[in-house]
Design a protein around this motif. Structure first.
Motif, PDB file in Angstrom:
ATOM      1  N   ALA A   1       0.827  -1.207   0.000  1.00  0.00           N
ATOM      2  CA  ALA A   1       0.000   0.000   0.000  1.00  0.00           C
ATOM      3  C   ALA A   1       0.861   1.256   0.000  1.00  0.00           C
ATOM      4  CB  ALA A   1      -0.931  -0.011   1.205  1.00  0.00           C
ATOM      5  N   VAL A   2       1.878   1.283   0.853  1.00  0.00           N
ATOM      6  CA  VAL A   2       2.758   2.454   0.936  1.00  0.00           C
ATOM      7  C   VAL A   2       3.542   2.626  -0.363  1.00  0.00           C
ATOM      8  CG1 VAL A   2       4.762   3.440   2.128  1.00  0.00           C
ATOM      9  CG2 VAL A   2       2.936   2.351   3.450  1.00  0.00           C
ATOM     10  N   ALA A   3       4.058   1.523  -0.908  1.00  0.00           N
ATOM     11  CA  ALA A   3       4.809   1.592  -2.163  1.00  0.00           C
ATOM     12  C   ALA A   3       3.912   2.068  -3.306  1.00  0.00           C
ATOM     13  CB  ALA A   3       5.399   0.222  -2.494  1.00  0.00           C
ATOM     14  N   SER A   4       2.664   1.612  -3.333  1.00  0.00           N
ATOM     15  CA  SER A   4       1.731   2.031  -4.393  1.00  0.00           C
ATOM     16  C   SER A   4       1.460   3.526  -4.308  1.00  0.00           C
ATOM     17  CB  SER A   4       0.416   1.252  -4.270  1.00  0.00           C
ATOM     18  OG  SER A   4       0.622  -0.127  -4.460  1.00  0.00           O
ATOM     19  N   LEU A   5       1.204   4.016  -3.103  1.00  0.00           N
ATOM     20  CA  LEU A   5       0.955   5.450  -2.928  1.00  0.00           C
ATOM     21  C   LEU A   5       2.178   6.277  -3.298  1.00  0.00           C
ATOM     22  CD1 LEU A   5      -1.150   5.980   0.334  1.00  0.00           C
ATOM     23  CD2 LEU A   5      -1.749   6.620  -2.014  1.00  0.00           C
ATOM     24  N   ALA A   6       3.365   5.793  -2.895  1.00  0.00           N
ATOM     25  CA  ALA A   6       4.594   6.526  -3.190  1.00  0.00           C
ATOM     26  C   ALA A   6       4.835   6.606  -4.702  1.00  0.00           C
ATOM     27  CB  ALA A   6       5.780   5.857  -2.493  1.00  0.00           C
ATOM     28  N   LEU A   7       4.678   5.487  -5.389  1.00  0.00           N
ATOM     29  CA  LEU A   7       4.866   5.482  -6.845  1.00  0.00           C
ATOM     30  C   LEU A   7       3.831   6.358  -7.539  1.00  0.00           C
ATOM     31  CD1 LEU A   7       5.776   1.837  -7.963  1.00  0.00           C
ATOM     32  CD2 LEU A   7       7.084   3.928  -8.339  1.00  0.00           C
ATOM     33  N   TYR A   8       2.589   6.294  -7.070  1.00  0.00           N
ATOM     34  CA  TYR A   8       1.545   7.114  -7.676  1.00  0.00           C
ATOM     35  C   TYR A   8       1.851   8.600  -7.494  1.00  0.00           C
ATOM     36  CZ  TYR A   8      -2.999   9.090  -8.764  1.00  0.00           C
ATOM     37  OH  TYR A   8      -4.009   9.840  -9.320  1.00  0.00           O
ATOM     38  N   GLY A   9       2.238   8.982  -6.272  1.00  0.00           N
ATOM     39  CA  GLY A   9       2.582  10.382  -6.011  1.00  0.00           C
ATOM     40  C   GLY A   9       3.768  10.846  -6.838  1.00  0.00           C
ATOM     41  N   LEU A  10       4.786   9.980  -6.974  1.00  0.00           N
ATOM     42  CA  LEU A  10       5.962  10.333  -7.771  1.00  0.00           C
ATOM     43  C   LEU A  10       5.585  10.508  -9.237  1.00  0.00           C
ATOM     44  CD1 LEU A  10       9.022  10.758  -7.878  1.00  0.00           C
ATOM     45  CD2 LEU A  10       9.283   8.275  -8.138  1.00  0.00           C
ATOM     46  N   PHE A  11       4.737   9.615  -9.743  1.00  0.00           N
ATOM     47  CA  PHE A  11       4.311   9.726 -11.138  1.00  0.00           C
ATOM     48  C   PHE A  11       3.544  11.026 -11.379  1.00  0.00           C
ATOM     49  CE2 PHE A  11       0.982   9.143 -14.340  1.00  0.00           C
ATOM     50  CZ  PHE A  11       1.769   8.899 -15.459  1.00  0.00           C
ATOM     51  N   ILE A  12       2.656  11.379 -10.480  1.00  0.00           N
ATOM     52  CA  ILE A  12       1.885  12.616 -10.631  1.00  0.00           C
ATOM     53  C   ILE A  12       2.814  13.832 -10.623  1.00  0.00           C
ATOM     54  CG2 ILE A  12       0.157  14.111  -9.555  1.00  0.00           C
ATOM     55  CD1 ILE A  12      -0.955  11.646 -10.958  1.00  0.00           C
ATOM     56  N   ALA A  13       3.819  13.819  -9.747  1.00  0.00           N
ATOM     57  CA  ALA A  13       4.759  14.936  -9.686  1.00  0.00           C
ATOM     58  C   ALA A  13       5.534  15.068 -10.995  1.00  0.00           C
ATOM     59  CB  ALA A  13       5.720  14.744  -8.512  1.00  0.00           C
ATOM     60  N   VAL A  14       5.960  13.943 -11.547  1.00  0.00           N
ATOM     61  CA  VAL A  14       6.694  13.970 -12.820  1.00  0.00           C
ATOM     62  C   VAL A  14       5.774  14.408 -13.959  1.00  0.00           C
ATOM     63  CG1 VAL A  14       7.808  12.497 -14.543  1.00  0.00           C
ATOM     64  CG2 VAL A  14       8.438  12.287 -12.139  1.00  0.00           C
ATOM     65  N   GLN A  15       4.539  13.896 -13.961  1.00  0.00           N
ATOM     66  CA  GLN A  15       3.614  14.178 -15.054  1.00  0.00           C
ATOM     67  C   GLN A  15       3.168  15.632 -15.079  1.00  0.00           C
ATOM     68  OE1 GLN A  15      -0.363  12.523 -14.761  1.00  0.00           O
ATOM     69  NE2 GLN A  15      -0.442  12.146 -16.959  1.00  0.00           N
ATOM     70  N   THR A  16       2.961  16.220 -13.924  1.00  0.00           N
ATOM     71  CA  THR A  16       2.354  17.556 -13.880  1.00  0.00           C
ATOM     72  C   THR A  16       3.334  18.687 -13.608  1.00  0.00           C
ATOM     73  OG1 THR A  16       1.829  17.273 -11.518  1.00  0.00           O
ATOM     74  CG2 THR A  16       0.139  16.614 -13.112  1.00  0.00           C
ATOM     75  N   VAL A  17       4.530  18.369 -13.119  1.00  0.00           N
ATOM     76  CA  VAL A  17       5.458  19.438 -12.736  1.00  0.00           C
ATOM     77  C   VAL A  17       6.806  19.280 -13.439  1.00  0.00           C
ATOM     78  CG1 VAL A  17       6.609  20.622 -10.830  1.00  0.00           C
ATOM     79  CG2 VAL A  17       4.321  19.653 -10.480  1.00  0.00           C
ATOM     80  N   ARG A  18       7.554  18.279 -13.040  1.00  0.00           N
ATOM     81  CA  ARG A  18       8.954  18.218 -13.433  1.00  0.00           C
ATOM     82  C   ARG A  18       9.149  17.939 -14.926  1.00  0.00           C
ATOM     83  NH1 ARG A  18      13.469  18.285 -10.421  1.00  0.00           N
ATOM     84  NH2 ARG A  18      15.365  17.393 -11.318  1.00  0.00           N
ATOM     85  N   HIS A  19       8.371  17.014 -15.485  1.00  0.00           N
ATOM     86  CA  HIS A  19       8.512  16.665 -16.906  1.00  0.00           C
ATOM     87  C   HIS A  19       7.159  16.711 -17.599  1.00  0.00           C
ATOM     88  CE1 HIS A  19      12.714  15.561 -16.480  1.00  0.00           C
ATOM     89  NE2 HIS A  19      12.395  14.843 -15.430  1.00  0.00           N
ATOM     90  N   ARG A  20       6.438  17.774 -17.384  1.00  0.00           N
ATOM     91  CA  ARG A  20       5.098  17.892 -17.961  1.00  0.00           C
ATOM     92  C   ARG A  20       5.129  17.795 -19.493  1.00  0.00           C
ATOM     93  NH1 ARG A  20       1.389  23.302 -18.270  1.00  0.00           N
ATOM     94  NH2 ARG A  20      -0.380  22.341 -19.328  1.00  0.00           N
ATOM     95  N   ASP A  21       6.196  18.298 -20.103  1.00  0.00           N
ATOM     96  CA  ASP A  21       6.265  18.303 -21.573  1.00  0.00           C
ATOM     97  C   ASP A  21       6.295  16.890 -22.153  1.00  0.00           C
ATOM     98  OD1 ASP A  21       8.786  18.347 -20.165  1.00  0.00           O
ATOM     99  OD2 ASP A  21       9.778  18.381 -22.116  1.00  0.00           O
TER     100      ASP A  21
END
Length: 374
Positions: free
Chosen positions: A174-194
């Motif tokens: 559960a913790v790993a799933s949440l962590a990966l999901y949060g990391l993906f959202i950060a990459v998708q919307t902020v760091r590498h949105r392009d």
């Protein structure tokens, strides 16, 4: 989409249908429904799906990509999680595998159905469907990791008999799933949105709206007030979709039992109903030459389905009685492995033809056929 489509007058069907569908949910919830009422609720469900797609597109025009596809994927998944928990709370031991069946069905439908249809539509329009390999590849890697951690490993762990996690293992998943999901959202919307913008947008001049191709390039974004209004109606429509699906689920379960089909078919049908808004929105985006938006919807929905469902089920297991079966059987593991391999080969070049779309749809067809005839 024209500017007039953003005004959503009170008499517009996209406003009336979600409200009627929600009323149908209120009056049908927890009741045993006769056949004609089930048909009416199913009709309301279909209307709510179409309304949800409309309002999701209005919101997407306002916030741009990849935020638009993220809004729809997360909203649907949050309500899907509530549906799964509700059904498991009411169903006892017979729903022990419902979370696994629904989540795996969501992965197969999104990674093969939504992606395959989108590539097929995009290739039919332009001979070759073009997208960003960087963003889609990152999304696919996240889906594959989440699926293996939560759906494959329970079959091989030895702390508990059967395809179950121990409490500690479920907590880690559960913790790993949440962590990966949060990391993906950060990459998708902020760091590498392009990486997640449509190819023409990433290289061109419409990065603020995320629109490419056809009339969509010239559509003015809706006002903030219109977008908020559509966001509210989107949530109403999605609640109606999932709630009405819950209302007709006893009829679905009874029909599955009468037909002598495996109980896992119930999870497949629920996933098909819940993912209908994303499927229609993805196909519509592909028709407007925005295949990357379609892939964002497909892979984003798969990531959200695992990344939010498993933590929610882990939390709910504190008060839910009975076993929680998460591990896949051999046939489903083979189909998952095939999906990952085919998807990697599809994504790597950053362009796809009719063949790739057809291959994904055949894999989905194999999954659906084997669900009915294991």
């Amino acid at each position: 989409m024209s500017t007039a489509a953003h005004r959503s007058p009170v008499t517009d069907w996209t406003v009336v249908v979600p409200v009627i569908s929600l009323l149908a949910l209120v009056f049908s919830w927890g009741r045993e429904l006769p056949g004609f009422v089930v048909a009416l609720v199913a009709l309301c469900l279909g209307g709510a799906v179409l309304a949800a797609v409309h309002h999701a597109e209005v919101v997407a025009l306002r916030v741009g990509e990849p935020f638009g596809s993220l809004v729809l994927a997360v909203a649907v998944t949050v309500i899907e999680v509530a549906l799964i928990v509700t059904l498991m709370a009411d169903g006892g031991d017979k729903t022990a595998s419902l979370a696994r069946d629904t989540v795996f069905a969501a992965v197969m439908i999104t990674c093969n159905g939504i992606v395959g249809l989108s590539l097929l539509v995009g290739a039919l329009r332009n001979r070759v469907a073009v997208f960003n390999a960087e963003g889609s590849g990152a999304a696919l890697a996240t889906v594959a990791t989440l699926a293996v951690l939560t759906l494959v490993l329970p079959t091989f762990t030895t702390s508990k008999p059967g395809p179950e996690f121990s409490t500690a293992q479920l907590t880690f998943a559960a913790v790993a799933s949440l962590a990966l999901y949060g990391l993906f959202i950060a990459v998708q919307t902020v760091r590498h949105r392009d990486y997640f913008l449509p190819v023409a947008t990433a290289c061109g001049a419409t990065a603020d709206t995320g629109d490419t191709g056809g009339a969509a390039e010239h559509a003015e974004p809706p006002t903030a007030r219109a977008a908020l209004f559509s966001l509210g109606l989107l949530l109403v429509a999605l609640v109606a979709v999932v709630g009405d699906a819950k209302s007709v689920s006893p009829a679905i379960e009874a029909g599955v039992a009468r037909a002598g089909l495996p109980n896992a078919v119930v999870g497949v049908i629920i996933a098909l109903l819940v993912l209908a808004p994303e499927t229609l929105a993805a196909v519509h985006a592909a028709r407007r030459d925005r295949v990357q938006t379609s892939l964002n919807l497909g892979y984003g929905s798969a990531i959200a389905s695992i990344g939010l469902t498993i933590p929610a089920i882990a939390l709910a297991s504190i008060w839910l009685s009975g076993p929680l079966l998460l591990g896949l059987g051999p046939v489903h593991m083979v189909l998952l492995a095939l999906t990952v391999v085919v998807s990697a080969l599809t994504i790597a070049p950053g362009r796809a033809t009719l063949l790739q779309g057809g291959v994904h749809l055949v894999v989905l067809a194999a999954y659906l056929f084997l669900a009915v005839s294991p």
